[in-house]
Design an enzyme around this catalytic site. Structure first.
Site, PDB file in Angstrom:
ATOM      1  N   LYS A  94      45.097  39.716  30.689  1.00  0.00           N
ATOM      2  CA  LYS A  94      44.649  39.330  29.342  1.00  0.00           C
ATOM      3  C   LYS A  94      45.829  39.331  28.370  1.00  0.00           C
ATOM      4  CE  LYS A  94      39.934  40.831  30.168  1.00  0.00           C
ATOM      5  NZ  LYS A  94      38.954  41.916  30.139  1.00  0.00           N
ATOM      6  N   GLN A 116      38.176  47.711  27.446  1.00  0.00           N
ATOM      7  CA  GLN A 116      37.946  47.352  28.855  1.00  0.00           C
ATOM      8  C   GLN A 116      36.918  48.297  29.487  1.00  0.00           C
ATOM      9  OE1 GLN A 116      39.440  44.632  30.500  1.00  0.00           O
ATOM     10  NE2 GLN A 116      37.980  45.151  32.112  1.00  0.00           N
ATOM     11  N   ASP A 135      34.275  40.163  22.667  1.00  0.00           N
ATOM     12  CA  ASP A 135      33.542  40.212  23.943  1.00  0.00           C
ATOM     13  C   ASP A 135      32.060  39.898  23.725  1.00  0.00           C
ATOM     14  OD1 ASP A 135      34.784  40.583  26.344  1.00  0.00           O
ATOM     15  OD2 ASP A 135      34.902  42.772  26.201  1.00  0.00           O
TER      16      ASP A 135
END
Ligand code: NAD
Length: 297
Positions: free
Chosen positions: A54, A98, A121
């Site tokens: 990422k 994460q 997200d």
């Protein structure tokens, strides 16, 4: 019939290029780069790889990447304090924590601490709520990526029968919501669905997000169906090999004999997820700067 292979890898590469070009334009007009902060707690091997990927993709798309790697014994208070700091940092447009987090940390309360306007997200309950009532927010990256592939392939989805297999908060549920918003007739199937094969056989669009290798064979599919395979499963290694093959939830070769179009694994949905994360971050940056995001992002 041999199905058209939906090339998610190529689609994602084009999206990343577009994001990169718009991100350069953003920097010129706003005087700073769009920024994504990624927080990793602990040493989970797969998570380390994802976070590294990422960060690299963010830099390649002309955006700033802020990585925060914390030890596995990080307290909830310390993680909350970091999230708060990132919420208040004007150089950070998107925040991603994460998952999975170590067991002693409560994922829901950490996600709830992220500003919904930086929740790229799309996991915050505010963004789930916005999606469900049709307000502008952030949509989880994987289902949004699936939707992009579907509309690219099929155009208008009005009236089509869609079956989503899987009801997780990060894939199945938001996927169903997006299909509903696009006027498809949507069924969500799951582990307790009776006679799953006959439910799936009704579908013009099948989205498989289960996590069971090659569960969906050709007998489950209607002729010409469009099949989006979200599953990522590793088969046991063949003799003499260290790692098993990656496969989806769909038996690709046989399903290709019946489907109209199908995403491969790897190279289908997988590459879309990071590309959409970059897209969501740049959209967040525009909103945070009081600008309209480009329509083709
Ligand atoms: P999950 O485990 O949270 O959910 C799986 C869902 O499948 C559940 O809702 C369950 O009801 C359903 N299910 C389980 N067994 C079933 C059965 N026998 N029949 C029908 N339904 C069944 O998983 P998830 O996070 O939604 O992920 C699903 C898959 O997608 C996994 O393989 C995951 O690795 C993959 N995934 C890929 C990406 C990507 O970037 N491509 C992103 C997220 C998840």
């Amino acid at each position: 019939m041999t199905a058209t292979r939906i090339d998610g890898k190529a689609f994602a590469a084009r999206l990343r290029e577009r994001v990169g070009a718009y991100a350069a334009g953003f920097e010129k007009s706003v005087g700073r780069k769009a920024g994504l902060a990624v927080v990793l707690v602990g040493e989970d091997a797969a998570s380390q790889v994802y976070v590294g990927a990422k960060g690299k993709a963010t830099l390649a798309a002309n955006m700033a990447s802020f990585e925060h790697r914390l030890p596995s014994d990080t307290t909830s208070e310390a993680l909350m304090a970091l999230v708060e700091q990132l919420n208040n940092d004007d150089s950070v447009d998107g925040i991603l924590v994460q998952l999975p987090l170590p067991d002693h940390l409560d994922e829901q309360s950490i996600i709830a601490a992220i500003s919904p306007d930086k929740d790229v997200d799309g996991f915050h309950v505010i963004n789930a709520g916005r999606l469900s009532v049709g307000q502008t927010g952030f949509v989880p990256c994987t289902p949004l990526g699936c939707m992009m592939l579907l509309t690219d392939r099929l155009g208008d989805l009005s009236g089509l029968e869609a079956v989503v297999i899987g009801r997780s908060n990060i894939v199945g549920k938001p996927m169903a919501q997006l299909l509903l918003d696009a006027n498809a007739t949507v069924t969500i199937a799951h582990s307790r669905t009776n006679d799953l094969a006959s439910v799936v056989r009704r579908a013009d669009i099948v989205v498989a997000a289960v996590g069971r290798p090659q569960m969906i064979g050709k007998d489950w599919l209607k002729d010409g169906a469009t099949v989006i395979d979200v599953g990522i499963n590793r088969l046991p290694p063949e003799p003499g090999k260290e790692k098993g093959k990656l496969v989806g939830d769909v038996a690709f070769d046989e399903a290709s004999e019946v489907a109209g179009a199908i995403t491969p694994v790897p190279g289908g949905v997988g590459p879309m997820t990071i590309a959409v994360l970059l897209r969501n971050t740049l959209v967040a940056a525009h909103r945070n700067a009081g600008l309209e995001a480009p329509a083709d992002l």
